[in-house]
Design an enzyme around this catalytic site. Structure first.
Site, PDB file in Angstrom:
ATOM      1  N   CYS A  16       0.824  -1.297  -0.156  1.00  0.00           N
ATOM      2  CA  CYS A  16       0.024   0.030   0.021  1.00  0.00           C
ATOM      3  C   CYS A  16       1.128   1.184   0.077  1.00  0.00           C
ATOM      4  CB  CYS A  16      -0.981   0.060   1.201  1.00  0.00           C
ATOM      5  SG  CYS A  16      -2.147  -1.241   1.509  1.00  0.00           S
ATOM      6  N   GLY A  42      -0.453   0.243  -5.017  1.00  0.00           N
ATOM      7  CA  GLY A  42      -1.836  -0.380  -4.823  1.00  0.00           C
ATOM      8  C   GLY A  42      -2.987   0.044  -5.817  1.00  0.00           C
ATOM      9  N   ASN A 116       0.472   1.399   5.826  1.00  0.00           N
ATOM     10  CA  ASN A 116       1.208   0.332   4.940  1.00  0.00           C
ATOM     11  C   ASN A 116       1.731  -0.834   5.818  1.00  0.00           C
ATOM     12  OD1 ASN A 116       4.397   0.826   3.166  1.00  0.00           O
ATOM     13  ND2 ASN A 116       2.771  -0.771   2.870  1.00  0.00           N
ATOM     14  N   GLY A 117       1.499  -1.985   5.463  1.00  0.00           N
ATOM     15  CA  GLY A 117       2.192  -3.197   6.147  1.00  0.00           C
ATOM     16  C   GLY A 117       0.980  -3.910   6.592  1.00  0.00           C
ATOM     17  N   TYR A 257      11.794  -5.197  -6.532  1.00  0.00           N
ATOM     18  CA  TYR A 257      10.500  -4.904  -7.261  1.00  0.00           C
ATOM     19  C   TYR A 257       9.634  -3.855  -6.965  1.00  0.00           C
ATOM     20  CZ  TYR A 257       6.193  -6.462  -8.886  1.00  0.00           C
ATOM     21  OH  TYR A 257       4.722  -6.333  -9.652  1.00  0.00           O
TER      22      TYR A 257
END
Length: 483
Positions: A16, A42, A116-117, A257
């Site tokens: 995210c 996201g 995020n996470g 990535y």
């Protein structure tokens, strides 16, 4: 309805992205731009909450440009403070009630949070909170933080947030919005990224530096592991340390990535690191060939590095169709069988009769690699060699990256040679773990004290997997009862 792209199921999914800004009168518009730069993290949903004395929110399924491209929507998001979120679900269903930022009314006023996470003890905490009478409105782990704050005995919003984050386990970066205040928090090991920038006198928080670039903000520094920063108009940027200091374990897959190649992450240019990974991969697994071909788009920098080191020509032997999105609707079985050709097409003129080396960032299930190798054969390639700029992915991630179950990972149940046979390549090689660390500026992985979180390669999980372990124990207990 948004659906997972049927021809893109062989990648580790994005996490995210979060963004926060305090000061400019067009804060929400700047947040929308920042989220657009973070769209790669996201694509399922996005949301913004702003503040002008009152809180204003807009959240929706879909992509940033579609959600916030309307002047009518943006006019509702008034104020000089805003936070935003782009979502790829790693916990909770894909539904509007899970779209962030989440918002709640407390005794001290309104509060919004974007995350995020992944929290690895969220289920355990959720059960405790439900027993105490808390009513959850979503299925996302982020809401646990809100309820922990609601049940806190602290007085101020900062006190309550500190008490809440001290109870959660996991990998996370948070941006929060309260009255005249934006707050950022990074997990104690710094697994997930968060950066601080300045747009003139206005402080900005974001998952990556590209979100600063798009609004013309200057990068100041990374938020440090275990740090909480409070942005307010009176005191500027205040740093707090709510956790006991620990070592750093930044997610190494951000370099491979996830992060955009034009981002700077933990002091490194992502693009430069990926080229160095490709060069190291070439040194470790050289093969005589005529052409280096990246698997677009994430394989491009590593392929450039591989080509420069090996002195084999680089060319775009695969052309990507950028107009096949993740919302492709229900293809027929016949169309599905065409598979990868909807997204990638071989540049036959450059491939026919050549010995080619394909460079990609990872192999997850292996289904895309099979199709790409087959595409090269059909285009007349004489030999097809596959090189991967990460070690074999043989463990699931529990820290905010959506990976398949371990049993569905090709590397978990196969040797490299068996994987080569499966994808039908003439040769297959992955960069070694030590080679990956070398590309990142380390001599090698330091055995007992790794510098990054590399659990997807090693199974060395730096943060307790409380919910997962409890679930395994419960399954084992039930199995024993049945026996």
């Amino acid at each position: 309805m948004l659906t997972t792209h049927p021809f893109d199921d062989d990648k580790l999914r994005e996490e995210c992205g979060v963004f926060g800004i305090l000061g400019p009168q067009d804060a929400a518009a700047l947040a929308a731009l920042g989220l657009h730069a973070l769209q790669h993290r996201g694509q399922e949903a996005a949301g913004i909450v702003s503040f002008d004395g009152d809180f204003h929110a807009h959240r929706s399924m879909g992509q940033v440009g579609d959600i916030f491209g309307s002047e009518q929507v943006m006019r509702t998001l008034k104020g000089d403070a805003a936070i935003g979120h782009v979502r790829y679900a790693t916990t909770g269903e894909t539904a509007l009630r899970n779209v962030q930022p989440l918002y709640a009314e407390f005794e001290f006023g309104g509060f919004a949070v974007a995350h995020n996470g992944n929290l690895t003890n969220a289920l355990q905490l959720r059960r405790q909170l439900v027993r105490r009478g808390c009513l959850f409105q979503s299925t996302t782990d982020t809401e646990v933080i809100i309820h922990l704050m609601a049940t806190s005995r602290g007085g101020s919003v900062i006190d309550r947030l500190v008490e809440a984050v001290r109870q959660v386990e996991g990998a996370y970066s948070l941006v929060c919005l309260a009255k005249d205040m934006v707050i950022g928090v990074r997990d104690p090991l710094g697994v997930r990224p968060l950066v601080l920038g300045m747009l003139g006198d206005a402080p900005v928080l974001a998952s990556e530096t590209v979100a600063l670039d798009i609004i013309g903000a200057d990068f100041v520094r990374d938020i440090e592991p275990g740090e909480m920063v409070v942005l307010d108009k009176k005191n500027g940027v205040t740093s707090l340390r709510p956790f006991t200091p620990q070592g750093t374990r930044f997610c190494v897959f951000e370099f491979i990535y996830f992060a955009r190649p034009d981002s700077f992450v933990e002091g490194h240019s992502v693009y430069d690191v990926r080229k160095k990974i490709g060069a190291e991969l070439a040194r470790e697994s050289h093969v005589d060939a005529d052409l280096i071909i990246p698997v677009p788009d994430s394989g491009v920098p590593a392929a450039l590095g591989y080509a420069e080191e090996s002195r084999i020509p680089f060319d775009l032997g695969i052309i990507r169709n950028h107009y096949v999105g993740r919302t492709f609707i229900q293809p027929t079985d016949k169309i599905r069988h065409l598979g990868v050709k909807l997204k990638h097409n071989a540049n036959r003129h450059f491939i026919e009769g050549k010995r080619v080396v394909l460079v990609d960032d990872s192999i997850v299930r292996g289904t895309t690699s099979v199709k790409i190798v087959e595409m090269m054969r059909q285009a007349g390639a004489k030999e097809v060699h596959m090189r991967i700029s990460s070690p074999p992915t043989n463990n699931s991630c529990f820290y905010g990256i959506d990976t398949p179950e371990k049993e569905k990972l090709l590397a978990h149940k196969n040797t490299v040679e068996q994987m080569r046979e499966y994808i039908k390549a003439d040769s297959l090689a992955f960069i070694s773990l030590d080679g990956l660390y070398k590309a990142l500026g380390h001599a090698k992985r330091d055995g007992d004290i790794p510098q990054y979180c590399d659990a997807c390669f090693t199974g060395d999980y730096p943060i307790a997997l409380t919910d997962y372990d409890a679930g395994r124990a419960e399954v084992s207990y039930l199995a024993e009862r049945r026996a």
